[in-house]
Design an enzyme around this catalytic site. Structure first.
Site, PDB file in Angstrom:
ATOM      1  N   HIS A  41       0.815  -1.207   0.000  1.00  0.00           N
ATOM      2  CA  HIS A  41       0.000   0.000   0.000  1.00  0.00           C
ATOM      3  C   HIS A  41       0.857   1.269   0.000  1.00  0.00           C
ATOM      4  CE1 HIS A  41      -3.725   1.933  -0.070  1.00  0.00           C
ATOM      5  NE2 HIS A  41      -4.336   1.399   0.964  1.00  0.00           N
TER       6      HIS A  41
ATOM      7  N   ASP B 227      -2.335   2.142  -4.596  1.00  0.00           N
ATOM      8  CA  ASP B 227      -3.574   2.557  -3.939  1.00  0.00           C
ATOM      9  C   ASP B 227      -4.643   1.481  -4.105  1.00  0.00           C
ATOM     10  OD1 ASP B 227      -2.478   4.976  -3.166  1.00  0.00           O
ATOM     11  OD2 ASP B 227      -3.100   5.997  -5.007  1.00  0.00           O
TER      12      ASP B 227
END
Length: 369
Positions: A340, A344
């Site tokens: 992450h 995204d």
């Protein structure tokens, strides 16, 4: 060896000092963090010395053995003419022991002494009864490959911000396509048509649609490196542990190319002949736990990559069709674990949904949509 390998452990010494070896004979077997490496004799000669013993750790570039190339070759497994073995003859005793005189007869009127009583035998103690069920423990040394796998997997959890998203795909159309053309595919290309080639091609197309999945973070320079090529690592189980050979430039491969390369790597993994170059690099990984029956799981990223796709078992499940009917369809869960820090949620979901759509309708791969 590869640049990432700095040392290895001696795990086998097929020959020893004094033995004669031919060119390309294995002299030392090293186990590295990734594979086992056979160190072979460059030419024929007699082994003079081996600089190490089993379990010794040696550095890359250090001398492992010395070879006398002027030594004459020896005949291996030479037959030895049988010789008559001397019969074993018992040596006579040096002197025969004199025979003991017969016991004297008892004198008249004197009763003979009573015969001695036999010693009383005590009953043997009962054997201890072993507890029900074994409680045996066994320890084995952790191989360098297993140590490296453990370090890398834990490193991925400690460094990356790992998150997993899921999708499900309908395998029905792909299974029908494979059943229809598998014989012709085998006849033309000489390799079986499996499901992995379709997933590799679907993942390749999705990587080109969502470049962030194919990128990595260079922690030293704090830069994002985008790769314009797709090198997909395919996790394969081997007798010594999990290995991840790389399919290079899958954007240029056909279905047959993918199947041929996977079959070749699978055979190498079973034989233990995978080279370091076969596993170097990789921009994305596919792990197929479904071959072992896994229904769902969360794969761990193969650093420095930014994502990994997990395939799972195909099971018949009740689903609602577009017409509103409940029907049984062969369904598979897909899992995408991603970093992450770079990827995204929108990009991850878009990427995984793109793969699922291409598997649901393989015609999308043909039309590049």
């Amino acid at each position: 060896m590869g640049d990432s390998i700095t040392e290895g452990t001696i795990v086998d010494l097929p020959v020893g000092p004094g033995d004669y070896v031919e060119a390309d004979d294995v002299v030392v077997v090293l186990e590295t963090d990734k594979v086992s490496v056979d160190v072979r004799a460059p030419e024929g000669g007699a082994i003079v010395e081996i600089m190490g013993e089993i379990d010794d750790v040696v550095e890359v570039g250090s001398d492992l053995f010395s070879l006398d190339t002027d030594a004459p070759p020896t005949v291996k497994n030479a037959e030895v003419s049988p010789t008559d073995e001397p019969a074993s003859v018992a040596e006579p005793a040096a002197a025969a022991a004199p025979a003991s005189p017969p016991p004297a007869a008892p004198a008249a009127g004197i009763p003979p002494p009573p015969a001695p009583k036999a010693p009383e035998t005590k009953p043997a103690p009962a054997a201890a009864v072993a507890p029900m069920g074994g409680r045996v423990e066994r320890r084995t040394k952790m191989s360098r490959m297993r140590q490296r796998v453990a370090t890398r997997l834990k490193e991925a959890q400690n460094i990356g911000a790992c998150l997993t998203t899921f999708q499900e795909c309908d395998m029905g159309n792909l299974m029908e396509l494979r059943s229809k053309y598998k014989d012709e595919f085998m006849k033309k290309h000489g390799v079986k048509l499996g499901f992995m080639s379709c997933f590799v091609k679907a993942a390749t197309a999705a990587l080109q649609e969502v470049p962030a999945i194919n990128a990595l973070i260079d922690d030293e320079t704090n830069e994002i490196v985008y790769r314009e090529y797709c090198d997909i690592s395919v996790a394969v189980a081997s007798p010594t542990g999990l290995v991840v050979p790389v399919l290079r430039n899958t954007e240029r491969m056909s279905f047959a190319d993918v199947e041929n390369n996977i079959a070749l790597y699978g055979q190498k993994a079973k034989e233990g002949t995978l080279a370091l170059d076969d596993m170097a690099g990789g921009t994305f990984t596919i792990s197929n736990g479904g071959v072992f029956g896994s229904l769902m799981g969360t794969p761990i990223i193969n650093r420095p990559q930014s994502a990994i796709l997990g395939m799972h078992a195909t099971k018949m499940r009740a689903v609602v069709s577009e017409s509103g009917e409940v029907v049984a369809r062969p369904m598979m869960y897909l899992a995408l674990t991603y970093d992450h820090r770079l990827v995204d949620g929108r990009e991850a979901v878009t990427f995984l949904k793109s793969i699922a759509d291409k598997i649901n309708d393989p015609g999308r791969l043909l039309l590049d949509i």
